[in-house]
Design a protein around this motif. Structure first.
Motif, PDB file in Angstrom:
ATOM      1  N   PRO A   2     166.759  98.703  -6.004  1.00 35.19           N
ATOM      2  CA  PRO A   2     167.071  98.516  -7.432  1.00 35.19           C
ATOM      3  C   PRO A   2     168.509  98.022  -7.626  1.00 35.19           C
ATOM      4  N   LEU A   3     168.712  97.200  -8.666  1.00 34.12           N
ATOM      5  CA  LEU A   3     170.040  96.624  -8.951  1.00 34.12           C
ATOM      6  C   LEU A   3     170.836  97.549  -9.851  1.00 34.12           C
ATOM      7  N   THR A   4     172.134  97.595  -9.603  1.00 30.99           N
ATOM      8  CA  THR A   4     173.020  98.344 -10.496  1.00 30.99           C
ATOM      9  C   THR A   4     173.289  97.505 -11.743  1.00 30.99           C
ATOM     10  N   GLU A   5     173.895  98.122 -12.747  1.00 33.16           N
ATOM     11  CA  GLU A   5     174.190  97.398 -13.995  1.00 33.16           C
ATOM     12  C   GLU A   5     175.194  96.264 -13.751  1.00 33.16           C
ATOM     13  N   ALA A   6     176.179  96.467 -12.864  1.00 29.17           N
ATOM     14  CA  ALA A   6     177.167  95.420 -12.542  1.00 29.17           C
ATOM     15  C   ALA A   6     176.492  94.239 -11.872  1.00 29.17           C
ATOM     16  N   GLN A   7     175.540  94.511 -10.988  1.00 29.89           N
ATOM     17  CA  GLN A   7     174.819  93.425 -10.320  1.00 29.89           C
ATOM     18  C   GLN A   7     173.965  92.648 -11.312  1.00 29.89           C
ATOM     19  N   LYS A   8     173.342  93.365 -12.233  1.00 33.10           N
ATOM     20  CA  LYS A   8     172.540  92.690 -13.273  1.00 33.10           C
ATOM     21  C   LYS A   8     173.431  91.783 -14.121  1.00 33.10           C
ATOM     22  N   ASN A   9     174.613  92.285 -14.482  1.00 32.40           N
ATOM     23  CA  ASN A   9     175.533  91.470 -15.287  1.00 32.40           C
ATOM     24  C   ASN A   9     175.978  90.226 -14.520  1.00 32.40           C
ATOM     25  N   LYS A  10     176.215  90.390 -13.229  1.00 35.28           N
ATOM     26  CA  LYS A  10     176.615  89.230 -12.421  1.00 35.28           C
ATOM     27  C   LYS A  10     175.493  88.199 -12.383  1.00 35.28           C
ATOM     28  N   LEU A  11     174.259  88.650 -12.213  1.00 34.66           N
ATOM     29  CA  LEU A  11     173.122  87.718 -12.230  1.00 34.66           C
ATOM     30  C   LEU A  11     172.977  87.037 -13.587  1.00 34.66           C
ATOM     31  N   ARG A  12     173.242  87.794 -14.644  1.00 34.46           N
ATOM     32  CA  ARG A  12     173.174  87.201 -15.990  1.00 34.46           C
ATOM     33  C   ARG A  12     174.271  86.141 -16.167  1.00 34.46           C
ATOM     34  N   HIS A  13     175.466  86.436 -15.647  1.00 39.53           N
ATOM     35  CA  HIS A  13     176.551  85.444 -15.712  1.00 39.53           C
ATOM     36  C   HIS A  13     176.137  84.165 -14.988  1.00 39.53           C
ATOM     37  N   LEU A  14     175.554  84.324 -13.810  1.00 40.91           N
ATOM     38  CA  LEU A  14     175.118  83.153 -13.047  1.00 40.91           C
ATOM     39  C   LEU A  14     173.999  82.406 -13.772  1.00 40.91           C
ATOM     40  N   SER A  15     173.151  83.132 -14.480  1.00 41.13           N
ATOM     41  CA  SER A  15     172.097  82.478 -15.265  1.00 41.13           C
ATOM     42  C   SER A  15     172.694  81.656 -16.403  1.00 41.13           C
ATOM     43  N   VAL A  16     173.749  82.189 -17.034  1.00 41.09           N
ATOM     44  CA  VAL A  16     174.436  81.444 -18.100  1.00 41.09           C
ATOM     45  C   VAL A  16     175.069  80.188 -17.517  1.00 41.09           C
ATOM     46  N   VAL A  17     175.646  80.308 -16.312  1.00 43.55           N
ATOM     47  CA  VAL A  17     176.267  79.149 -15.649  1.00 43.55           C
ATOM     48  C   VAL A  17     175.206  78.084 -15.359  1.00 43.55           C
TER      49      VAL A  17
END
Length: 196
Positions: free
Chosen positions: A8-23
Motif C-alpha cells: 500500500p502507498l503512503t499519503e506522501a507517495q500518493k501526492n508524489k504520483l499526483r504531482h507527476l500526473s499533473v506534470v
C-alpha cells in the motif's frame, strides 16, 4: 491494475504520483480544467485539488496559476518526465528542426559579415581615391604658384602670402571708413538724446 501485488502507498507517495500526473497533463495541455484534474487525480473536491497544486508549485514541480473563476490551472512551466520509447521520434524531429534553424541563422550571419566586409573595402578604396585626389590638387597648386612666381621672378612662398593677404593700402582705407561711420553714428546718437 496490480494493486494487489504491490504494498500500500503512503499519503506522501500518493501526492508524489499526483504531482507527476499533473506534470504529464501539463506536457499536453497548458490550461487544464479542474474537472479533468479531479478525474485524473481521483480527488473528491476542489479544495483538495488546489492544495495539491499549491504544494506542487512550492515543490518546484510546476509553475503556473490557479484560475478559480474559470476553474482551470494555467501552467507556465513543469519539470520533465522520463522519456518513453514512443517519444524518441518526436524528440529527434524537434532537435533536427532546431539544428536546421541554427544553420539558417548562421548562414544569415555569414552573409551579413561578407556584406559588411565588402562595404568596408569600398569605403577604404573611396578614402584612398579622395586622398590621392587631394595630393594631386596640392601638387598642382604648388606647381602653378611656382610658375606664377617664376614669371614674376619672386619666391613662391612670398607669392602665396601675397595672394592670401590683400594689399596694405586697401585695408587702411576700409578701416578708416569704418571708424568714420562709427563716429557719425555716435554723434547722431548724442543729438537724438539732446533733443529728447
Amino acid at each position: 491494475a496490480e494493486a494487489a501485488n504491490l504494498p500500500p502507498l503512503t499519503e506522501a507517495q500518493k501526492n508524489k504520483l499526483r504531482h507527476l500526473s499533473v506534470v504529464t497533463l501539463a506536457a499536453k495541455i497548458k490550461c487544464i480544467p479542474y474537472s479533468m484534474l479531479l478525474e485524473q487525480l481521483q480527488l473528491k473536491n476542489v479544495r483538495q485539488l488546489e492544495d495539491l497544486v499549491i504544494e506542487a508549485v512550492y515543490a518546484d514541480v510546476l509553475r503556473g496559476s490557479l484560475d478559480q473563476r474559470n476553474q482551470r490551472l494555467e501552467v507556465d512551466y513543469s519539470i520533465g518526465r522520463d522519456i518513453r520509447r514512443e517519444e524518441l521520434s518526436t524528440i529527434t524531429r524537434t532537435l533536427q528542426e532546431w539544428c536546421q534553424g541554427c544553420e539558417v541563422v548562421l548562414s544569415g550571419i555569414e552573409e551579413q559579415v561578407s556584406r559588411a566586409n565588402q562595404h568596408k573595402e569600398q569605403q577604404l578604396a573611396l578614402k584612398q581615391q579622395i586622398e590621392s585626389e587631394v595630393a594631386n590638387l596640392k601638387k598642382t597648386i604648388k606647381v602653378t604658384t611656382a610658375a606664377a612666381a617664376a614669371a614674376t621672378s619672386q619666391d613662391p612662398e612670398q607669392h602665396l602670402t601675397e595672394l592670401r593677404e590683400p594689399a596694405p593700402g586697401t585695408n587702411q582705407r576700409q578701416a578708416s571708413k569704418k571708424t568714420s561711420k562709427a563716429k557719425g553714428l555716435r554723434g547722431s546718437a548724442k543729438i537724438w538724446s539732446k533733443s529728447n
